[in-house]
Each structure stands twice: as structure tokens, then as C-alpha cells.
Motif scaffolding. Sequence first.
Motif: not given
Length: 146
Positions: A105-106, A116
Motif C-alpha cells: 500500500s498504496p 486495496a
Amino acid sequence: MTAETLCLLAAGLFFMTALLTGWWKYRCIAGSETATAPVYVDIAHRTALMYAFSALLLREFVPYSPLDAAGTRWAVGVPLLFFALAIASYVLHGMLRDTDNQLRSPHRLGHRTLPALAIHGFMWALAIGEIGGFAILLWGFLKSLA
């Protein structure tokens, strides 16, 4: 198209992709001060090689399928589709050079950020499709041993 033909077609396309991404990888290494290729160029090359032979392995299990012809096409087609989508995503990240870990992430795709849920949802679908498709063929093989 039979399941066997589908597997062989996919193996050929994946292997050609491996050869082309291998050349791309070499060109990146040759032009790099550190003699390295971008992470996802390397991953795309290796994955295409691996999935070419995986498609041939699926083909070997087709005769043992407990399903009819249409069901067997689905049992091999779903994993082959996810193999292709995985390779395509690695090629895309290699071209964009936007990440060295698509699961961190991101979640980047070029200049954009992906939710996500999209990434993890795809990974769950991939796992179910690949494992499920092969499990059907393996089950058929195991039944033939009895």
C-alpha cells in the motif's frame, strides 16, 4: 477449441511473451549503470516462462478431467486467464516502472492509486480460479488411480 488446444495455445503465447520480455530485460540490463532491470520487467519474464510450462502441465491433466468437454475447457480456461492477467499486470508495471511491489500500500498503477479491495479481491479470485481449476483436474487424475 478443445481444452488441450487451449492449453497449447496459451503455452505458446506465454513462451513467446517470455522470449520477448527476456529481450526487454536484457536491453534494460545492458543500458543500466547497475546492470539491472526494473523489478517487474524481471518478474514478467520469469512469470511468463513459468506459466508457459504450467499451461503444458495443465494439458497433461486434461485427459483425466471428471467433467465433460465444456466443463474441462472452463477448468483449464480459468487458470489460463489468470496466468495471462498476472503476466499482463507485470508487463504493465514494468512499462510504467511505478512500483517494486504491487501488493504494498498504496497500490500504484502509474500515477493513480488503486483501492486495496480491487487488489486483494483480484488476488482472491486468482487463487480460487487457479487452485480450483487445477484441483478439478487433479481430482480426476487421483480418481483414475483407484
